[in-house]
Design an enzyme around this catalytic site. Structure first.
Site, PDB file in Angstrom:
ATOM      1  N   CYS A 137       0.812  -1.207   0.000  1.00  0.00           N
ATOM      2  CA  CYS A 137       0.000   0.000   0.000  1.00  0.00           C
ATOM      3  C   CYS A 137       0.851   1.265   0.000  1.00  0.00           C
ATOM      4  CB  CYS A 137      -0.910  -0.037   1.220  1.00  0.00           C
ATOM      5  SG  CYS A 137      -2.352   0.990   1.072  1.00  0.00           S
ATOM      6  N   GLU A 139       4.333   1.022   1.641  1.00  0.00           N
ATOM      7  CA  GLU A 139       5.616   0.669   2.228  1.00  0.00           C
ATOM      8  C   GLU A 139       6.710   0.616   1.179  1.00  0.00           C
ATOM      9  OE1 GLU A 139       6.370   0.313   5.387  1.00  0.00           O
ATOM     10  OE2 GLU A 139       4.336   1.010   5.730  1.00  0.00           O
TER      11      GLU A 139
END
Ligand code: SF4
Ligand code: SF4
Lengths: 828, 344
Positions: free
Chosen positions: A466, A468
């Site tokens: 998402c 990271e």
């Protein structure tokens, strides 16, 4: 979150926006649209083969080293799973049947299978269909074997009582309480990126040879060598064979189909597929097509191998694909359109694999068939130069012209990013329904240097999942950690350790009856005690999870592709790998909700004394029934997201208290367990357990999302949103991880070249502010219609017209309609 | 909407040119001891961040109260009066069954209960004491106008400094007529210049030349409204002739050849939406070296605000320009500009 629209929803939206046919018939896009049309409306199907053949092999290998068992299971799957070649496709390799599908990972959450079979097709969001004969396979061949063996069951048994009751219903551990929510039992580890380049350059043959050399060089007398290294290396050899077998089965099928094919064009395509699959991924790729097919095999096999936290991301595709692209273009054997076509064959392939969550909790976290197979573009080279190239622009072009929600495109931004890149990124955001999301080198790089990375490694990071990032040969697998419901901590401060949802049961700490508090400090301390108690239990969970994960999971292919695993001859699930960095995080859910609630209490109850604590709690208990005036007053008190130091100071303090905790205790766990604000869609289920909050939020409704403001509370425009985010961060701590930030723009704000220029300068400022992530939502007609229906959620929509000031929701219906009609074409 | 209460505020013939209140004496007159710029105070009705259509880059607009014109189509009617004033948005009222906080506080019985159980404000009885707005929890009763010092206003503006440096943006003064509170406006601009903030103004030009001249010294760009080249028509729709406006514009151009001037015409149906009207203004613009010209399409977005302050919209019933009309008129303006360029 815009990244959670399903393909159908997205297509529908595109149709509404009149975008559907724009590029359909252009060279490069025809094929992908054709495939998409065939699959997009099908409800995803559960395919049981992976689960079946995995289980079949695991039954036979009990007692052996886990990594070797895993490799053998992979080989069993590779030999027996059905192989398909889809009509029109140029890239082949599926983890399950044709159409949209999801596969099973019983080793993870097999104890949910019985329940799931009955409910999956009835789910309101993200339903799946199961064939009755497949259901039988699940019930008879798969589920029984895993009873008592799954990770989830072991974890539930391992958790101490106080931790357990914050995690599950004590009498039914299949159900989450959404307070300190473990996420380790619906994915084997956090999101991950593989070093795809390694396979493209060396092939699995190269990796296998490396393992064989190491095997030959093992000290024959060493117990560690014999008991740990040997099985690991044998597992690598086995899994390399497995992938090769799987690819060769595709080659054989393609050759067979080519022989029967009557259409000469398709016949040739099939022949080429056969030839390609016989060569990669076993051998190094020799051209762009082979590189794409090799990458796709690895990507799909990684999904067969394991369920990571969100599927494996795709890494820096514009970097590792570039040498192949460049050589082919220069040799005149590839055109831009052909490259686009191959990419889009990959995107439609991605769109057919649905990350299936068996447990209801996993489903709630990932509503709308969420997927994060991040493809990274842009950024810097290992030696710190700008990295954009022709492929960067080609990938952005594909996102503009093939407006599918796959792949999840991520663009790295740095201080010296070229003008053209920023411009095209901005144009793509305008066209591509908010994609790409942006990730900021200026925050990521220094932060990870301080966490122990080298310049070379971190300059080469890839976006993963998402929001990271990963350094595929430096950081190592990390257990999934808790999602913590900060709003529940607030509720417990109000009800002395209890929550309305769970009745009289004492779940948190007894921090005192707030009615007796005489000043703000007392309330703040009560809240803080609850918050710290949650984090404490999150860390207790984590301690158990780290230990258990290595006992339950192994990942031979992923390990074979990691420098440190090969060097140390250990599986990537090993809790500590020498030379590695373990980058984990826990999650704050409901940040904005809590900040605004605390600010309202501080101001209205303790400072201005406009509202009594008793009156407030009474109103909250009854969900503001008959207390609309009080609710309005609370809603109009200072909110986070407006660059207002009153709430932002509280935001900063909440953040800091969490960072302090992890600074002190994450070392004990031997991992970085940092603070993150990225909810997937979990702010919705987390909200479902939290009663009315003092910011005027009604009971059981969604909490605020990530580090964004509460719904509609940010009424000072997008610059204030960024500045509040900046103000609430603690830049003196390295214990921070990603913060998700969604910003809405009306199309009028970004209209034309002038709008693009302004979006570019907005992005540059975001980069200057060292914020981690941003994703834009360019509001369309649909959103304005939604704002008409639900004005409460859209209080922050400012109508931006020259020399005029007002909010959209203040306009009458008739004027709103007028504005909606103008959206997208007129200059007002 | 509030029922048709008698209007508390009669727009026209309202403001004689130059009818300033005491706070608007020219800076240079120095009849009162002058405060340092940063301490000067003025009446503002909104400070809006992330403005993207009012000058270069990303900007912050300060909307100042007060205006010497009364245009029929004014989209910020709350700007016109130079005092703090009550506004009531019935959409936000919670209704008296949930809340009657305002009913209890009004000293003049100006608030009553309507048929829909929401309150109704009788603006003829209201004396703007603003106690009800203080009491209203829902922001249904609200106040247009608050006093700020230059220091406070620029502190708000500078919050977005980091956005200006990337985008070339800065501060825009708008209104009302921002130069109507001349001392405050000039102090703002002077101080902004000192702080290296890019400055822009949206003016109707109907102010004493000395004020405009002084402002020009601290400005980077100007949006200058010209509504009609025909003075009689101008007077009919704005309450004032256009002589001073055109004269000021000419002088401004001469005095500050380097200043970026954009002349703007709001195109209003039935007022200036004909080729002759636009052509005449375009011809005038042609006489101003370097000035650009742009047309803004009429919109009715300001209408609700008339209701909020107890007024009725003078152009009630006037619809939008027909589709494509604004483009046709832009073409007319463009053709004129080209032809006068050729002539020069
Ligand atoms: S502002 Fe007007 S309506 Fe409100 S309390 Fe005062 S007099 Fe009454
Ligand atoms: S105080 Fe506000 S919300 Fe309450 S009745 Fe009056 S106007 Fe309505």
């Amino acid at each position: 979150m815009s990244c959670c629209l399903s393909p159908q929803e997205q297509m529908l939206q595109n149709q509404i926006e009149g975008r559907e046919n724009k590029h359909r018939s252009e060279a490069g896009h025809v094929r992908a649209f054709k495939i998409l049309d065939r699959v997009q409306t099908l409800t995803p199907k559960v395919d049981v083969e992976r689960g079946k053949y995995f289980t079949e092999s695991m039954r036979q290998t009990e007692g052996q080293a886990l990594v070797l068992r895993w490799a053998k299971a992979m080989k069993n799957v590779a030999e027996k799973i059905s192989v398909y070649i889809d009509d029109d496709q140029l890239l082949v390799g599926r983890a399950g049947s044709q159409g949209r599908y999801g596969i099973l990972y019983p080793e993870l959450d097999g104890d949910f299978l019985d329940l799931a079979i009955q409910e999956l097709d009835k789910r309101e969001v993200s339903p799946f269909v199961i064939d009755p004969s497949d259901a039988k396979v699940i019930m008879e061949e798969i589920a029984p074997y895993w009873k008592g063996k799954t990770f989830h069951e072991d974890l539930a048994v391992a958790l101490p009582e106080d931790t357990l009751k914050l995690t599950y219903y004590p009498d039914n551990v299949l159900l989450s309480r959404f307070i300190v929510n473990e996420t380790a039992s619906f994915r084997s580890s956090l999101q991950w990126v593989l070093d795809f380049e390694k396979v493209l350059k060396r092939g699995f043959k190269g990796l296998k040879e490396e393992a064989q050399e190491k095997l030959a060089a093992l000290d024959p007398y060493s117990p560690v060598g014999n008991c740990e290294k040997r099985p690991f290396l044998e597992a690598v050899v086995t899994v390399c064979d497995a992938v090769t077998i799987w690819a060769n089965r595709h080659a054989a099928l393609a050759a067979e189909m080519a022989a029967k094919e009557t259409d000469p064009v398709r016949k040739q395509e099939l022949a080429r597929i056969a030839e390609t699959c016989a060569w990669v991924p076993e051998n190094p790729a020799r051209n762009f097509y082979e590189a794409m097919q090799s990458q796709w095999f690895v990507q799909m096999f990684s999904r067969i191998e394991q369920k990571t936290g969100t599927i494996i991301s795709n890494g820096r595709m514009d970097q590792y694909m570039y040498p192949f692209y460049k050589a082919d273009i220069e040799a005149g054997v590839l055109t831009e359109d052909e490259a686009i076509e191959l990419f889009e064959c990959m995107w439609v392939g991605m769109a057919q694999f649905i990350d299936l969550y068996i447990s209801p909790t996993g489903g709630a976290f990932n509503e709308g068939y969420a997927h994060w197979e991040a493809v990274t573009v842009g950024g810097q080279t290992r030696d710190g130069r700008d990295a954009t190239n022709d492929l960067t622009y080609l990938l952005l072009r594909s996102k503009r012209e093939f407006p599918l929600h796959y792949p999840d495109l991520a663009a790295r931004i740095h201080a010296r990013a070229p003008k053209r890149y920023l411009w095209e990124v901005a144009e793509t955001i305008k066209e591509g329904s908010g994609f790409p999301k942006l990730i900021n080198d200026e925050e990521i790089i220094p932060l990870h240097l301080s966490k122990g990375a080298t310049f070379e490694e971190i300059n080469d990071y890839a976006v993963s999942g998402c929001a990271e990032i990963r350094m595929p040969n430096r950081d190592t697998y990390t257990s999934c950690c808790a999602y913590i419901n900060y709003a529940a901590a607030l509720e417990m401060a109000l009800y002395n350790g209890r929550m309305l949802k769970y009745g009289d049961e004492l779940i948190g700490l007894e921090t005192g009856d707030p009615m007796k508090f005489t000043d703000w400090e007392q309330f703040w301390n009560a809240y803080l005690a609850q918050q710290l108690n949650f984090i404490k239990h999150a860390f207790i969970q984590q301690h158990n999870i780290i230990r258990l994960r290595a006992e339950h999971f192994a990942m031979p292919m992923g390990s074979a592709m990691h420098d440190l695993c090969m060097k140390n001859c250990v599986d990537i699930h090993t809790p500590q790998i020498e030379g590695g960095i373990n980058l984990g995080y826990f999650e704050c859910i409901g940040y904005g909700t809590v900040i605004d609630s605390l600010a309202a209490i501080k101001k209205l109850v303790f400072e201005e004394k406009k509202v009594g604590m008793g009156e407030l709690i009474e109103a909250l208990r009854t969900n503001f029934e008959g207390k609309e005036d009080l609710r309005a007053l609370l809603r109009n008190s200072p909110c986070y997201g407006n660059n207002d130091s009153y709430p932002d100071t509280i935001a900063h303090a909440i953040d800091k208290a969490s960072l302090e905790f992890t600074k002190k205790y994450s070392q004990e766990l031997g991992v970085h367990l940092d603070l993150r604000y990225v909810p997937f869609t979990s702010h919705v289920p987390f909200g479902r357990v939290v009663s009315a909050t003092p910011n005027g939020r009604l009971a059981w409704t969604a909490l605020s999302d990530g580090s964004s403001a509460s719904h509609g509370a940010d009424i000072n425009g997008p610059t204030a949103i960024l500045l509040s985010n900046y103000a609430s961060k603690n830049y003196d701590y390295r214990e921070r991880a990603a913060r998700l930030l969604n910003v809405k723009f009306t199309p009028h704000c970004v209209e034309g070249d002038e709008g693009t220029a302004k979006l570019v300068s907005f992005i540059k400022t975001w980069c200057d502010l060292k914020l981690w992530h941003i994703q834009f939502n360019i509001i369309n007609k649909e959103t304005l219609l939604a704002a008409q229906r639900e004005p409460d959620k859209y209080r922050n929509l400012i109508v931006r017209i020259a020399g005029y000031s007002a909010y959209f929701c203040d306009l009458s219906k008739d004027l709103q309609d007028d504005l909606i009609a103008r959206t997208g074409h007129d200059t007002m | 909407m509030a029922p048709a209460a008698p209007q508390a505020f009669r727009p026209r013939p309202a403001v004689a040119a130059g009818a300033f209140d005491t706070r608007n004496r020219l800076h240079k007159e120095k009849t009162l001891p002058t405060l340092p710029d940063t301490k000067q105070k003025g009446l503002v009705f909104n400070i809006q961040k992330y403005s993207v259509h009012d000058g270069p880059g990303i900007r912050t607009i300060i909307f100042l109260k007060g205006c010497s014109l009364r245009c029929d189509w004014c989209s910020n009617p709350e700007s016109q009066a130079l005092h703090r004033q009550l506004a009531y948005n019935p959409q936000k009222c919670l209704g008296v069954d949930a809340c009657k906080r305002c009913l209890d506080v009004c000293p003049h019985k100006a608030i009553s209960v309507g048929e829909d159980r929401k309150v109704v404000v009788d603006f003829t009885r209201c004396d703007n004491c603003l106690q009800c707005a203080e009491a209203c929890p829902a922001d249904a009763l609200n106040v247009y106008g608050y006093e700020v010092s230059v220091e406070q206003a620029l502190a708000r503006v500078e919050e977005d400094d980091i956005f200006y440096s990337r985008s070339g943006g800065g501060l825009t003064l708008s209104g009302g007529e921002p130069l109507y509170q001349s001392e405050f406006a000039l102090a703002l601009l002077r101080e902004a210049r000192k702080r290296r903030i890019n400055t822009c103004i949206e003016t109707c030009g109907n102010v004493p030349w000395e004020v405009l001249k002084e402002a020009g010294r601290y400005l980077d760009s100007v949006f200058y409204d010209v509504k009609s080249a025909d003075s009689a028509r101008h007077a009919r729709v704005t309450g004032t002739g256009n002589e001073r406006i055109l004269e000021n514009l000419r002088k401004l151009r001469e005095a500050y050849p380097g200043l970026a001037i954009t002349v703007r015409t709001p195109v209003i149906p039935g007022v200036n939406d004909d080729e002759a009207s636009i052509g005449a203004i375009a011809d005038f613009v042609c006489t101003l070296p370097g000035a650009t010209y742009e047309l803004l399409a009429y919109h009715r977005m300001g209408t609700p605000k008339y209701g909020y302050i107890g007024r009725t919209y003078p152009l009630e019933g006037v619809g939008n320009l027909p589709e494509g009309r604004i483009e046709e008129l832009r073409a007319v303006a463009k053709a004129r500009a080209e032809c006068c360029q050729a002539a020069n």
